[in-house]
Design an enzyme around this catalytic site. Structure first.
Site, short mmCIF file in Angstrom:
data_model
loop_
_atom_site.label_atom_id
_atom_site.label_comp_id
_atom_site.label_asym_id
_atom_site.label_seq_id
_atom_site.Cartn_x
_atom_site.Cartn_y
_atom_site.Cartn_z
N CYS A 87 -1.69 8.87 4.40
CA CYS A 87 -1.68 8.56 2.98
C CYS A 87 -3.00 8.98 2.35
O CYS A 87 -3.07 9.24 1.16
CB CYS A 87 -1.44 7.08 2.77
SG CYS A 87 -2.49 6.09 3.81
N GLU B 96 0.88 -1.18 0.00
CA GLU B 96 0.00 0.00 0.00
C GLU B 96 0.91 1.21 0.00
O GLU B 96 1.79 1.33 0.87
CB GLU B 96 -0.92 -0.02 1.21
CG GLU B 96 -1.88 -1.22 1.24
CD GLU B 96 -2.71 -1.38 -0.03
OE1 GLU B 96 -3.03 -0.37 -0.69
OE2 GLU B 96 -3.02 -2.53 -0.39
P1 NAD Z 1 9.08 5.41 2.94
O1 NAD Z 1 8.78 4.78 1.63
O2 NAD Z 1 10.14 6.43 3.02
O3 NAD Z 1 9.49 4.28 4.00
C1 NAD Z 1 8.66 3.13 4.21
C2 NAD Z 1 9.54 1.98 4.65
O4 NAD Z 1 10.40 1.61 3.56
C3 NAD Z 1 10.47 2.34 5.82
O5 NAD Z 1 10.59 1.23 6.67
C4 NAD Z 1 11.78 2.64 5.11
O6 NAD Z 1 12.91 2.47 5.92
C5 NAD Z 1 11.75 1.62 3.99
N1 NAD Z 1 12.61 1.97 2.86
C6 NAD Z 1 13.03 3.19 2.48
N2 NAD Z 1 13.84 3.09 1.40
C7 NAD Z 1 13.91 1.77 1.10
C8 NAD Z 1 14.58 1.02 0.10
N3 NAD Z 1 15.33 1.63 -0.81
N4 NAD Z 1 14.43 -0.31 0.11
C9 NAD Z 1 13.65 -0.93 1.02
N5 NAD Z 1 13.00 -0.28 2.00
C10 NAD Z 1 13.12 1.06 2.03
O7 NAD Z 1 7.69 5.97 3.51
P2 NAD Z 1 7.42 6.76 4.85
O8 NAD Z 1 7.96 8.13 4.73
O9 NAD Z 1 7.79 5.95 6.04
O10 NAD Z 1 5.83 6.79 4.81
C11 NAD Z 1 5.13 7.69 3.99
C12 NAD Z 1 4.69 7.05 2.70
O11 NAD Z 1 3.91 5.90 2.99
C13 NAD Z 1 3.79 7.96 1.88
O12 NAD Z 1 4.09 7.82 0.52
C14 NAD Z 1 2.40 7.46 2.19
O13 NAD Z 1 1.44 7.75 1.20
C15 NAD Z 1 2.66 5.98 2.32
N6 NAD Z 1 1.63 5.32 3.12
C16 NAD Z 1 0.67 4.61 2.47
C17 NAD Z 1 -0.34 4.00 3.19
C18 NAD Z 1 -1.42 3.22 2.48
O14 NAD Z 1 -2.15 2.50 3.14
N7 NAD Z 1 -1.54 3.35 1.16
C19 NAD Z 1 -0.35 4.09 4.58
C20 NAD Z 1 0.65 4.80 5.22
C21 NAD Z 1 1.65 5.42 4.47
#
Ligand code: NAD
Length: 542
Positions: free
Chosen positions: A327, A293
């Site tokens: 989100c 998501e």
């Molecule tokens: P992010 O993508 O920066 O991080 C999410 C996770 O991915 C973290 O654990 C991070 O350490 C990890 N990550 C970062 N780079 C990575 C890589 N290169 N390889 C593997 N893992 C990696 O997101 P965030 O800032 O923590 O959260 C915000 C984002 O999440 C927004 O885009 C938001 O829309 C989305 N979000 C979506 C939902 C949904 O249900 N659709 C819910 C909550 C948040």
């Protein structure tokens, strides 16, 4: 061994506590907040039930007071990630073989622990580490996580009850096997409930998990680890690893026993992970499940018939609660010319009534800090760009200050270009962009909304005209996985509004539903014939 078809306790939504002045919950959460604030946490990874401290640490600080140290957490090296995989695989046999009612009991107990003795802890940790007001912490860290755990137990029992028909002389049965291998859960900073749910939902279905929380949520993730331990989750079923996301992910995704990913976070990261899974597809013993998501560019569209006060409230709540870091937060708004001024005046009045962004420990604050400096700088950059741009005008907010905390004022950008950069890009902060359309252009505006963004997470239409509501519902069919009529586009409740989006917003496997749990099982059909045939010849051969 005794047997039975067990009924699980019926799930209901956890009531949201008020935290009104003088309430016992307010006193308890503030006391815990102060205790965490004064302490210096040293958070280990949990691998095979062992606390692992590598000595390679990173500091934790509240986003609203980044000069204050909350403690530190320990970062994984490659060998720790490999140990987490080995521990999960070691735990797999016993956990997968445990009768389902015991798995259910562990997570039902976890829900009760959060509802009771851990409520103040999980909320205070979320207020401090993710800068949530007490209300935002309560609806997320306590209530939504409790709901995920209780409803998922009910959905799990429902899945196990789903059985095929049998006919004369044969009995068909389906077993819902956990996936063969381990699941990798990657969670975002913005919801403690999502952090708990992604590993727990897979584990509930009998899987073992390696969980990598966001660097910015580890303080409250540790409370989840403590809850699961006290609830009796056996060692090795959920293992945590912290730190370098690329090294951790590469190590996990190149392992032959990798069997699925449960991700929530940004679109870009998810796409990169999907690509890596594709590149490694020849390595795996089984086709991995990919559930993610991701981002959104969520809209509100008001029809000329909509009540201006209702539209204004949908914008104020939908765009600014939790500093727009949901989100589902409204970030692009389409208003008809005939009512736009009234609506925007009311939004400006609402914003003027907020106090300046501040600490969640001061319960009069509606707006607190954004999560980290990277997010602050990105948002400040877009605000500066709007200030300089002829196509954009800042009509409310526009100030920011990171001297103490990462504070961004709730900001409204008015644009004359429906494709202006902030109408299309996910900003993930308290910044909303408004485009005003000619009333006569309602049909074209719906088309514009459909074509503007790569995302399709949430969206809302406000109208008192039933035909317009029907038209928008059809025209925007593919624009949102969660579509709201006469409401803000945020605030999905487990068991009521299963959540997820399509297009670039994710695989739409609806967290908090049976659909999601089905991704974590591999059904085995067993056909048993009672009296087996003894002659190969069918009657037609005669
Ligand atoms: P992010 O993508 O920066 O991080 C999410 C996770 O991915 C973290 O654990 C991070 O350490 C990890 N990550 C970062 N780079 C990575 C890589 N290169 N390889 C593997 N893992 C990696 O997101 P965030 O800032 O923590 O959260 C915000 C984002 O999440 C927004 O885009 C938001 O829309 C989305 N979000 C979506 C939902 C949904 O249900 N659709 C819910 C909550 C948040």
């Amino acid at each position: 061994m005794g047997n039975g078809f067990f009924q699980v306790p019926p799930a209901t939504n956890e009531p949201v506590k008020s935290y009104a002045p003088g309430s016992p919950e307010r006193e308890a959460v503030l006391k815990q907040y102060k205790a965490y604030y004064a302490g210096t946490a040293d958070i280990p990874m949990t691998i095979g039930g062992r606390e692992v401290r590598t000595g390679n640490t990173r500091r934790m600080a509240p986003p609203h007071e980044h000069g204050h140290t909350l403690g530190q957490y320990h970062l994984a090296g490659k060998k720790d990630v490999e140990a987490a995989i080995a521990s999960s695989l070691q735990a797999r046999q016993a956990w997968a073989a445990l009768p389902w009612e015991h798995r259910a009991a562990v997570f039902l107990k976890a829900a009760d622990l959060i509802a009771g003795p851990y409520r103040a802890r999980i909320n205070a940790a979320t207020m401090l580490a993710q800068s949530k007001t007490v209300h935002q912490a309560e609806i997320d860290a306590a209530c939504e996580l409790i709901d995920f755990l209780r409803y998922n137990v009910e959905f799990m029992a429902g899945i196990y009850r789903e059985q095929p028909e049998s006919s004369d002389g044969i009995w068909n049965r389906v077993e819902y096997r956990p996936l063969e291998g381990f699941i990798y859960a990657i969670t975002p900073f913005n919801f403690t409930a999502i952090a708990g749910n992604l590993p727990a939902s897979a584990a509930m279905m009998g899987n073992v998990v390696v969980w990598k929380p966001s660097d910015h949520q580890i303080f409250s993730a540790q409370v989840i680890v403590e809850v699961f331990k006290e609830a009796g989750l056996p060692d090795g079923v959920i293992n945590t690893v912290f730190g370098d996301p690329v090294m951790i992910t590469d190590t996990l995704l190149t392992h032959p026993d990798f069997s699925g990913i449960h991700f929530t976070g940004s679109t870009e990261v998810f796409k990169a992970i999907w690509k890596k899974i594709g590149e490694n597809i020849g390595t795996y013993k089984t086709y991995p499940r990919i559930v993610g998501e991701t981002g959104g560019k969520d809209f509100i569209v008001a029809h000329p018939s909509a009540d201006p006060q209702q539209v204004a409230t949908a914008i104020t709540r939908g765009a600014f609660e939790l500093q727009g870091q949901k989100c589902s937060a409204a970030s692009r708004v389409y208003l008809p010319k005939s009512t736009a001024n009234t609506i925007l005046e009311r939004v400006k009045k609402d914003i003027a009534s907020f106090r300046k962004p501040g600490s969640p420990a001061d319960m009069g604050n509606f707006i607190t800090a954004v999560i980290h400096e990277g997010s602050f700088d990105k948002l400040a950059g877009f605000i500066d760009r709007a200030k300089a741009d002829k196509k954009a005008q800042i009509i409310a907010g526009g100030h920011y200050d990171k001297s103490v905390g990462y504070f961004i004022e709730p900001t409204v950008i008015l644009t004359t270009d429906p494709h202006y950069v902030t109408m299309e890009t996910e900003l993930f902060g308290p910044v909303v962009t408004v485009y005003i359309y000619e009333d006569a252009q309602w049909d074209a505006t719906l088309e514009l909304i459909d074509k503007t963004s790569e995302y399709a997470l949430t969206g809302a239409v406000l109208s008192t005209d039933r035909y317009a509501i029907d038209q928008a519902t059809r025209a925007l069919e593919n624009c949102a996985g969660n579509f709201y009529i006469n409401d803000k586009p945020t605030g999905a409740v487990v068991g009521q509004q299963p959540f997820g989006g399509a297009r670039a917003s994710g695989t739409n496997d609806k967290a908090g539903s049976a659909q999601n749990l089905l991704r974590w099982v591999s059904p085995r059909l067993i056909k048993e014939t009672f009296v087996s045939p003894t002659d190969y010849r069918y009657p037609f051969l005669g």
